[in-house]
Design a protein around this motif. Sequence first.
Motif, short mmCIF file in Angstrom:
data_model
loop_
_atom_site.label_atom_id
_atom_site.label_comp_id
_atom_site.label_asym_id
_atom_site.label_seq_id
_atom_site.Cartn_x
_atom_site.Cartn_y
_atom_site.Cartn_z
N SER A 216 -39.17 2.96 -29.62
CA SER A 216 -40.37 3.34 -28.88
C SER A 216 -40.04 3.59 -27.41
N LEU B 194 -48.06 8.21 -28.46
CA LEU B 194 -46.74 7.73 -28.91
C LEU B 194 -46.29 8.48 -30.15
N TYR C 35 -44.97 1.11 -25.21
CA TYR C 35 -45.31 2.45 -24.74
C TYR C 35 -46.36 2.36 -23.62
N LEU D 19 -40.27 7.20 -25.05
CA LEU D 19 -40.96 7.28 -23.76
C LEU D 19 -40.00 7.70 -22.65
N GLY E 257 -45.20 3.17 -19.98
CA GLY E 257 -45.83 4.44 -19.66
C GLY E 257 -46.71 4.36 -18.43
N GLN F 170 -53.07 6.13 -26.14
CA GLN F 170 -51.63 5.92 -26.01
C GLN F 170 -50.97 5.78 -27.38
#
Length: 455
Positions: A318, A265, A355, A322, A359, A261
């Motif tokens: 961030s 990102l 994230y 996303l 996510g 991840q």
Amino acid sequence: MAGVAMGAVAMGATAAAAATATAATGMPALASATQFFTANGMVFELLVSTLMFTWWLDRRPGFAMRAPAGMAAILVCSMAWNLLVPADLWTATVQNVAVYLVFTLWILVCWRVNIRQAVFYFVMGGTLQHFVYRGARLSSIWLHAFWHDGAWIDTYVYALMQIPFLLLGYWWFARPLVRKPTSALAGRSVIGMLFGMLLCISVFTNLFNATAAPGGSQAFTIFSAFDLVTCVFLMTLAVEVVVNQAVRSDAEVMRELLRQQRRQLAASKETIDLINVKTHDLKKQIATLGPRISPEQASELSDLVDLYDASVRTGNESLDVLLAQKSMQCEQRGIRFDRMIDGRLLSFMTPVDIYSLFGNAIDNALEAVDRLDDDADRYVAVRVREEKGMVMIRVENPYAGELSFDDGLPRTTKDDARYHGFGTRSIRMIAERYDGTMSIVARGGVFRLTVILPR
């Protein structure tokens, strides 16, 4: 079941006395059944104990034929051994080892396990059988203090007393291993457990039975109690090994997911930045075309550019990256993406945690919505707001079917549960890292994941 446990050579006289007493009452059929289970009871006891550790495992094709055929073969071998081989210290030990081998092979043939797992599950089943045997025998000895001539105690009471000890053994030692992965068990650990089992509940037991003075009930009681405690320690150690191994394995998978991840990102930010630059340039070029295209064509081109305009402004970079990515996915899948988010409230969280949390939550929601019919209300709603001095994060989506929960988390619907189902666990881990909580409510066809974090 009046089973002869591992190395119970010294108990044969008592069992024989019970059988003789039964025959004297005029019931030869019952006496024959008693003699049969006295001679071969170890096989049945091991079967029950082993099944307590293996009932949940994936079965091999033809299990319905393999399992009973294997048990029948083991029983025939046991009967032949008892008829042809005289009982003494060495033959009893050899018999025990032979039983270990055939039961391990039986597990390997019936369930989808490797050799290390087969040995491990038999060690647990064999140790549980010995634990039950010792517990039932100690109960029989205690009753002999009240009924000195009660030969029936060693046969019928012994059989009944196995039930509570089996239940205790399952609750304490077998139940904690259900659904726990054992494929990564180290061979060294399994061999150590097997060697300890051979010594404690076979070799030393047979040595004691062969060398103990006849009628030494006090020494037998003390040794039996010591043997019982040894079984408890051995199974407790094995459970801890498996649980710790599962925790380490899960932690490694979680770390790998976080590494992925983190890389995702960085890649997503570069992609979104590039898309924003290109859409900005396209809008300028559409404006410069002016009268050369019709208003309808200009409007259609603007709508197409807006589809890929990934500009999202929540106050948290961030989260913007996303959400821009998820917005495009929702647009492509025909899913309404509702969001009311104050990203500034998340300034205390690291970009990777943001994230990962959002996510995983949104990905799970998209998977659930994808399973809905096309005419259903397909949406994903994300809310981030302040409530009573806390940050409340909520992701909501409709779902179809029934959900089952384990430890407050929904069970994965994917076939490979070993490497899936980490999404909600990761969310809960992140929430707890910030001294927060995560809760899930699935009711009325609506799934709501809520995370509460202190500011």
